[in-house]
Design a protein around this motif. Structure first.
Motif, PDB file in Angstrom:
ATOM      1  N   ASN A  93     120.625 -78.076 -34.083  1.00 22.79           N
ATOM      2  CA  ASN A  93     119.960 -79.222 -33.451  1.00 22.79           C
ATOM      3  C   ASN A  93     119.938 -79.103 -31.924  1.00 22.79           C
ATOM      4  O   ASN A  93     119.889 -80.116 -31.227  1.00 22.79           O
ATOM      5  CB  ASN A  93     120.631 -80.536 -33.878  1.00 22.79           C
ATOM      6  CG  ASN A  93     122.082 -80.609 -33.443  1.00 22.79           C
ATOM      7  OD1 ASN A  93     122.568 -79.754 -32.692  1.00 22.79           O
ATOM      8  ND2 ASN A  93     122.785 -81.631 -33.895  1.00 22.79           N
ATOM      9  N   GLN A 121     116.207 -83.126 -31.685  1.00 22.86           N
ATOM     10  CA  GLN A 121     116.938 -84.310 -31.233  1.00 22.86           C
ATOM     11  C   GLN A 121     116.021 -85.532 -31.188  1.00 22.86           C
ATOM     12  O   GLN A 121     116.429 -86.645 -31.530  1.00 22.86           O
ATOM     13  CB  GLN A 121     117.550 -84.071 -29.851  1.00 22.86           C
ATOM     14  CG  GLN A 121     118.749 -83.124 -29.858  1.00 22.86           C
ATOM     15  CD  GLN A 121     119.963 -83.701 -30.573  1.00 22.86           C
ATOM     16  OE1 GLN A 121     120.131 -84.919 -30.680  1.00 22.86           O
ATOM     17  NE2 GLN A 121     120.814 -82.840 -31.090  1.00 22.86           N
ATOM     18  N   LEU A 154     126.273 -87.923 -28.641  1.00 17.46           N
ATOM     19  CA  LEU A 154     126.003 -86.523 -28.976  1.00 17.46           C
ATOM     20  C   LEU A 154     127.187 -85.757 -28.402  1.00 17.46           C
ATOM     21  O   LEU A 154     127.361 -85.681 -27.187  1.00 17.46           O
ATOM     22  CB  LEU A 154     124.682 -86.050 -28.366  1.00 17.46           C
ATOM     23  CG  LEU A 154     124.328 -84.574 -28.601  1.00 17.46           C
ATOM     24  CD1 LEU A 154     124.221 -84.256 -30.089  1.00 17.46           C
ATOM     25  CD2 LEU A 154     123.014 -84.213 -27.899  1.00 17.46           C
TER      26      LEU A 154
END
Ligand SMILES: *Cc1c(COP(=O)(O)O)cnc(C)c1O
Ligand code: SF4
Length: 335
Positions: free
Chosen positions: A261, A267, A284
């Motif tokens: 990712n 994202q 994150l």
């Protein structure tokens, strides 16, 4: 909405049956996904370091024949895990030093994290838990009492975080008893649950569990963990719908993982999909430098560039906070 009703109305035994049917044998996983058996020897060696575990519903979301599938990469043991990597250590976040009692982590002001069980429904290859010494243990009744006494005597604590492992692997009766004990502590306002089950085993989110969280005196926050938009299929959306109706605040934390990712398109799609199903992106996380996970590391420069791009492409509330966990710090460190 028939699918949503069918999912949320499943009797509780079903999630436990599904949990027991999880893939734990690398050969069975490779066979199910039509992947070459040349991957097997390394998978077996790496699974001896930290076992393979993935529930069938999560595996069903993977693309057959794709060894680089972003969901598969999170669970498939690889030879890369055996490579030594300087700076990648067994306890990168200093948890063992921050434990005043077994299962009690009090690192930050106002909130205490309780490790309810060491067990998880999925074994994520990048997890710092892969080396935790009490990986399968649960708090004994005596240890739970001690944890409650600790909370009662810590006057500034207004939020308890149930974590693990995965706290929602506890059976309903046990969870109900634990929630009742916590609600009886007058200083507590919020109950936060950190769980990957709504994503990897959404059948766990039964009406009984939802009712329990809705009816608690404590305001309930559920922090899920999804790293890629493809994890969030209709079964996950249906499970979360019930929780939203019950008034829970739903947040997501993800880990930045190389090859999974670490690009703006993924994202962005993750944030958009989360919002679509009623969840706000929260953190994150930069990868914890845990031994065996160095191949997932993303350079800090790339992480910062990624967030800068997201800021130009998404509303502010859909941009996750990029953070790192530093041992001894008073909170997560923003990057
Ligand atoms: C991450 C973490 C928390 C929660 O931190 P927030 O910034 O409130 O999400 C609390 N306690 C411990 C020990 C943690 O590792
Ligand atoms: S679900 Fe969370 S605690 Fe469990 S292995 Fe994955 S990252 Fe670690």
């Amino acid at each position: 909405m028939t699918t949503s009703l069918a999912t949320t109305a499943e009797p509780e035994a079903d999630w436990q049956t599904l949990y027991r049917r999880s893939y734990t044998d690398p050969q069975a996983l490779l066979t199910a996904l039509d992947l070459p058996m040349t991957l097997l020897p390394a998978a077996r060696r790496a699974a001896a370091l930290f076992p393979l575990r993935a529930p069938p519903g999560f595996v069903a979301r993977m693309q057959r024949g794709d060894a680089n599938d972003p969901l598969l990469r999170q669970v498939l043991p690889l030879g890369d895990e055996e490579l030594p990597a300087p700076g990648f250590v067994p306890d990168p976040v200093g948890d063992l030093a921050a434990m005043p009692l077994p299962g009690v982590l009090h690192k930050y002001h106002g909130r205490v994290l309780l490790i309810m069980t060491g067990a998880c429904a999925i074994n994520c290859r990048y997890c710092f838990r892969r080396h935790f010494p009490y990986a399968e243990s649960q708090l004994s009744q005596g240890q739970w009492r001690e944890a409650l006494d600790y909370l009662a005597s810590s006057k500034d604590v207004s939020e308890v975080i149930l974590s693990g492992g995965d706290p929602l692997l506890l059976p309903d009766e046990k969870l109900a008893a634990r929630l009742q004990d916590l609600a009886a502590l007058p200083g507590l306002k919020r109950l936060r649950i950190h769980s990957r089950l709504p994503v990897v085993l959404p059948e766990r989110m039964t009406p009984a569990l939802t009712g329990m969280l809705r009816d608690s005196r404590l305001q309930a926050v559920l922090v899920l963990h999804a790293n890629h938009p493809r994890e969030l299929d209709t079964s996950v959306a249906a499970a979360l719908g019930g929780l939203r109706e019950a008034g829970l605040t739903l947040l997501n934390q993800a880990v930045l993982l190389r090859g999974i990712n670490d690009n703006a398109a993924t994202q962005r799609a993750l944030s958009e999909r989360l919002f679509e199903i009623g969840v706000l992106p929260y953190y994150l996380h930069a990868l914890d430098p845990v031994a065996g996970a160095a191949h997932f590391e993303t350079a800090e420069r790339i992480a910062l560039e990624l967030i800068a791009i997201l800021r130009t492409q998404l509303p502010g509330y859909l941009v996750p906070r990029l953070v790192r966990e530093d041992p001894g710090a008073p909170g997560k460190t923003p990057l």
